[in-house]
Motif scaffolding. Structure first.
Motif, PDB file in Angstrom:
ATOM      1  N   GLN A  55     -10.263   2.731   6.306  1.00  0.00           N
ATOM      2  CA  GLN A  55      -9.512   3.660   5.455  1.00  0.00           C
ATOM      3  C   GLN A  55      -8.399   2.888   4.748  1.00  0.00           C
ATOM      4  OE1 GLN A  55     -10.452   6.917   5.176  1.00  0.00           O
ATOM      5  NE2 GLN A  55     -12.169   6.275   6.469  1.00  0.00           N
ATOM      6  N   VAL A  56      -7.874   3.465   3.677  1.00  0.00           N
ATOM      7  CA  VAL A  56      -6.793   2.811   2.943  1.00  0.00           C
ATOM      8  C   VAL A  56      -5.586   2.599   3.864  1.00  0.00           C
ATOM      9  CG1 VAL A  56      -5.768   4.885   1.952  1.00  0.00           C
ATOM     10  CG2 VAL A  56      -5.588   2.727   0.720  1.00  0.00           C
ATOM     11  N   ARG A  57      -5.392   3.456   4.835  1.00  0.00           N
ATOM     12  CA  ARG A  57      -4.264   3.302   5.768  1.00  0.00           C
ATOM     13  C   ARG A  57      -4.421   2.070   6.655  1.00  0.00           C
ATOM     14  NH1 ARG A  57      -6.984   7.922   7.782  1.00  0.00           N
ATOM     15  NH2 ARG A  57      -8.113   7.432   9.691  1.00  0.00           N
ATOM     16  N   ASP A  58      -5.630   1.485   6.719  1.00  0.00           N
ATOM     17  CA  ASP A  58      -5.876   0.277   7.513  1.00  0.00           C
ATOM     18  C   ASP A  58      -5.581  -1.007   6.742  1.00  0.00           C
ATOM     19  OD1 ASP A  58      -6.856   1.842   9.676  1.00  0.00           O
ATOM     20  OD2 ASP A  58      -8.809   1.977   8.670  1.00  0.00           O
ATOM     21  N   VAL A 103       0.877  -1.178   0.000  1.00  0.00           N
ATOM     22  CA  VAL A 103       0.000   0.000   0.000  1.00  0.00           C
ATOM     23  C   VAL A 103       0.906   1.217   0.000  1.00  0.00           C
ATOM     24  CG1 VAL A 103      -1.801   1.260   1.222  1.00  0.00           C
ATOM     25  CG2 VAL A 103      -1.765  -1.242   1.326  1.00  0.00           C
ATOM     26  N   ASN A 104       0.686   2.106  -0.973  1.00  0.00           N
ATOM     27  CA  ASN A 104       1.491   3.309  -1.090  1.00  0.00           C
ATOM     28  C   ASN A 104       0.549   4.476  -1.381  1.00  0.00           C
ATOM     29  OD1 ASN A 104       3.422   5.224  -1.450  1.00  0.00           O
ATOM     30  ND2 ASN A 104       4.349   4.292  -3.257  1.00  0.00           N
ATOM     31  N   GLY A 105       0.245   5.253  -0.358  1.00  0.00           N
ATOM     32  CA  GLY A 105      -0.695   6.362  -0.534  1.00  0.00           C
ATOM     33  C   GLY A 105      -2.072   5.835  -0.859  1.00  0.00           C
ATOM     34  N   ASN A 106      -2.591   6.212  -2.038  1.00  0.00           N
ATOM     35  CA  ASN A 106      -3.911   5.751  -2.447  1.00  0.00           C
ATOM     36  C   ASN A 106      -3.843   4.611  -3.463  1.00  0.00           C
ATOM     37  OD1 ASN A 106      -3.038   7.259  -4.672  1.00  0.00           O
ATOM     38  ND2 ASN A 106      -5.094   7.982  -5.133  1.00  0.00           N
ATOM     39  N   ARG A 111      -3.344  -3.722   4.937  1.00  0.00           N
ATOM     40  CA  ARG A 111      -1.979  -4.191   5.201  1.00  0.00           C
ATOM     41  C   ARG A 111      -1.540  -5.264   4.205  1.00  0.00           C
ATOM     42  NH1 ARG A 111      -1.622  -0.141   7.753  1.00  0.00           N
ATOM     43  NH2 ARG A 111      -1.940   0.054   9.962  1.00  0.00           N
TER      44      ARG A 111
END
Length: 66
Positions: free
Chosen positions: A47-50, A14-17, A52
């Motif tokens: 969220q995308v930050r979640d 995952v890199n940003g969006n 992994r």
């Protein structure tokens, strides 16, 4: 569903969006998360930050051949 994609696989990065996915069919595919994208884990919005590395993923969307 012409021009639509159903992608099943596992998250590699995952890199940003952007989420890089190893699809069940073999190729590595980049999924771009837009402002109207809904991400869910066990029916709960995330969220995308979640997201992994190693997470299973099913992505539905448009194919963009950039």
């Amino acid at each position: 569903m012409a021009g639509r994609l159903v992608l099943v696989g596992f998250v590699l990065d995952v890199n940003g969006n952007e989420i890089t996915v190893k699809s069940r069919e073999g190729p590595v595919v980049r999924v771009v998360v837009g402002p109207n994208t809904e991400l869910r884990r066990r029916r709960q919005r995330v969220q995308v930050r979640d997201v992994r590395e190693g997470d299973p993923i099913v992505a539905l969307g448009r194919i963009n051949q950039q």
